[in-house]
Each structure stands twice: as C-alpha cells, then as structure tokens.
Design an enzyme around this catalytic site. Structure first.
Site, PDB file in Angstrom:
ATOM      1  N   CYS A 278      -5.735  -2.943   2.388  1.00  0.00           N
ATOM      2  CA  CYS A 278      -5.548  -2.788   3.828  1.00  0.00           C
ATOM      3  C   CYS A 278      -6.836  -2.880   4.656  1.00  0.00           C
ATOM      4  CB  CYS A 278      -4.778  -1.493   4.105  1.00  0.00           C
ATOM      5  SG  CYS A 278      -3.921  -1.573   5.693  1.00  0.00           S
TER       6      CYS A 278
ATOM      7  N   GLU B 228       0.861  -1.189   0.000  1.00  0.00           N
ATOM      8  CA  GLU B 228       0.000   0.000   0.000  1.00  0.00           C
ATOM      9  C   GLU B 228       0.899   1.241   0.000  1.00  0.00           C
ATOM     10  OE1 GLU B 228      -2.389   0.632   3.583  1.00  0.00           O
ATOM     11  OE2 GLU B 228      -3.856   1.784   2.436  1.00  0.00           O
TER      12      GLU B 228
ATOM     13  N   LYS C 131      -9.657   1.921  -2.785  1.00  0.00           N
ATOM     14  CA  LYS C 131      -9.949   1.427  -1.428  1.00  0.00           C
ATOM     15  C   LYS C 131     -11.391   1.773  -1.055  1.00  0.00           C
ATOM     16  CE  LYS C 131      -7.599   1.554   3.081  1.00  0.00           C
ATOM     17  NZ  LYS C 131      -6.399   2.122   3.727  1.00  0.00           N
TER      18      LYS C 131
HETATM   19  N1  LIG Z   1      -3.766   1.616   5.909  1.00  0.00           N
HETATM   20  C1  LIG Z   1      -4.737   1.043   6.550  1.00  0.00           C
HETATM   21  O1  LIG Z   1      -5.831   0.882   6.056  1.00  0.00           O
HETATM   22  C2  LIG Z   1      -4.402   0.585   7.932  1.00  0.00           C
HETATM   23  C3  LIG Z   1      -5.416  -0.382   8.493  1.00  0.00           C
HETATM   24  C4  LIG Z   1      -5.105  -0.786   9.874  1.00  0.00           C
HETATM   25  O2  LIG Z   1      -4.049  -0.510  10.414  1.00  0.00           O
HETATM   26  C5  LIG Z   1      -6.118  -1.530  10.596  1.00  0.00           C
HETATM   27  O3  LIG Z   1      -5.901  -1.800  11.774  1.00  0.00           O
HETATM   28  O4  LIG Z   1      -7.143  -1.901  10.017  1.00  0.00           O
END
Ligand SMILES: NC(=O)CCC(=O)C(=O)O
Length: 284
Positions: free
Chosen positions: A163, A47, A122
């Site tokens: 993520c 990411e 996303k």
């Molecule tokens: N960059 C993100 O989306 C981090 C996501 C994350 O840390 C989580 O706990 O979920």
C-alpha cells in the site's frame, strides 16, 4: 532474454473482509481456488485480508510467524497455494514478533508447493493527516519493516510492497533495476486518497520503470470503520490499465505478456538511457 520469461495469468482477489478472522480465511481460500480454476498462475490477496483495517484491530488480530506452525493464516495460505499449485501473494496480515512484542503489517508469499518464498513487512507506515478528510497513524501501533522484498518465480522476478509503499518510487525503481518484471502492492487506499492517487501512482510506477504494476484492495464495506477504495487493477509497462474492478468483491484476471514488456522498452528505451553519472547521489 525478457525480464518476463513467458506469458502468465494474474488474479487479483478483491475480497470482502469482515470481523471474523476464520470466515475471512475460509472466503479467501474459496476465492483463491476460484481464481486458480480460471487459470491464474499467480494469485494476490488484499492488504489486511484476515482482519478489518484499523489500528484498533491490528493487535487483536496479530499472529506470530515464528514458529510458522502457530499461525492460522500461514497454514491456510500455504495449504491453498499447494492445493491450487499457484504462487500466492498473501496480501498482508497483522504480525506480532513474539520476542520484541512489536507489530508489523506483513505479506507472506508461497510457492505452488506451499513453501514460504518471501516475507515483506510494510516499510513505509501510513501516517497521514488531511484536515477534515482523513487522519490515520499506523505508527501508533505498528513498526516498519527494514528491507526491500523481491522473489524469484519461473516467470521472472517479482517485487513486493504494501500500500503506502507505492508512494516511494525508490522501492519500485530499485526492484526494476534488479530485474523485476512487476511490482505487486496489496493495498487499501480510502475514499479521499483513492480517487486522488491510486491509479495515478500505479501508472506512474509502471511508466517510470516500464514494468507491470498490480494493486489488490479489499472490497469496500460502508459498515466498516475504514472505507477501502477498491479498484484493484493491473497496469502494463506502458502505463495502460489492463484490468480494473469497481468497489465490490470480485476477481480481476489478466494476462501478462512478455512481448509487451520488450516492445515498450524498445520503443522508449529509458531503461538504457539513464544518467547515473548525473544523479548518482539520489539519497543525498
Ligand atoms: N493502507 C495504506 O497504506 C493506505 C495508503 C493510502 O491510502 C495512501 O493514500 O497512501
């Protein structure tokens, strides 16, 4: 016929990213070439691999993808996918829509010929507040995507999230029900939620759906404003961790086995035992 038509080698590039976009792109290219030389058929970047991760950085690093030729990152990824003849899941980058001026966290996927195969914005923005630990609000600057992303390869169908998307099992479940053999998540968890949930979520999505799950993080940089958890990993359809890195830069290369998918699904046949007559209204 298995959902994974034949064995393949997957590479997860846990890249050390910095503030210089051109350097990030040069280093990403070198690592993709290294992964391809090691035999990888599919290569994944993390990411936000061309910029530091943070709401201050997204507007400054954002690139427009229309027309594609205007994007330095698009051109680099397309060229190296073609040069290495690999499928390249280009982590994610901050994207700006030149018409609406909206910003997105966007992943670009290229075929071994260098053609754009898929784009994923996303869907679930990372907005959390754990007092005394971490507060982050992507939605201060980013807009969410509004579609699921899957794409076809000669190995089978691949599902893509970014993520925080991994926390929403519906995405992986829908992709798996539509025949994906793997969910790939470029991701940058942090030093609070990483140890808590990174591997738990990967293994959960894998076991729920009896698919492979791959997570690809940036390397941890303690001089950066956001400390990524690292620990890029591949989990198999039984929930076993096949390969996991620590926090520094590296490439995880792992084999995916079509027979393993079938064996797991035969042994515990939940994919054919679902009772959608009982829980048909999952969105209610
Ligand atoms: N960059 C993100 O989306 C981090 C996501 C994350 O840390 C989580 O706990 O979920």
């Amino acid at each position: 016929m298995s959902i994974l038509s034949r064995p393949l080698k997957l590479a997860l590039v846990q890249l050390a990213t910095g503030v210089d976009k051109s350097v990030n792109l040069i280093r990403a290219r070198e690592k993709v070439i290294e992964a391809a030389k090691a035999g990888a058929n599919i290569v994944v970047l993390p990411e936000c691999f061309n910029s530091p991760y943070g709401t201050d950085y997204f507007p400054r690093y954002a690139e427009s993808l229309s027309p594609p030729k205007s994007s330095q990152t698009f051109e680099t990824l397309s060229a190296v996918a073609q040069e290495t003849a690999t499928y390249l899941i280009g982590g994610s980058i901050p994207e700006i829509d030149p018409t609406t001026r909206r910003l997105y966290n966007t992943s670009l996927v290229f075929s071994p010929k260098g053609d754009l195969l898929a784009t994923h914005r996303k869907v679930h923005l990372f907005d959390i507040d754990i007092p005394g630990k971490i507060k982050f609000k992507e939605s201060e600057v980013l807009s969410p995507g509004d579609k699921m992303t899957t794409f076809e390869t000669e190995y089978g169908k691949i599902g893509l999230g970014i993520c925080y998307d991994i926390r929403f099992p519906e995405l992986a479940m829908t992709a798996a029900r539509n025949g994906c053999f793997i969910m790939v998540y470029p991701g940058a968890f942090n030093m609070t939620t990483g140890p808590l949930h990174w591997s738990l979520l990967a293994r959960s999505r894998a076991v729920d759906n009896q698919i492979y799950v791959a997570l690809c993080s940036p390397a941890r940089d303690l001089d950066a404003t956001y400390h990524a958890w690292g620990h890029s990993m591949l989990v198999d359809p039984n929930g076993d961790i096949v390969k996991e890195l620590e926090d520094s830069e590296g490439i995880a290369i792992a084999d995916l086995d079509n027979e393993r998918v079938d064996e797991v699904r035969r042994g515990i046949p939940v994919t054919t035992q679902r009772r959608f007559d009982v829980y048909k209204n999952v969105a209610d």
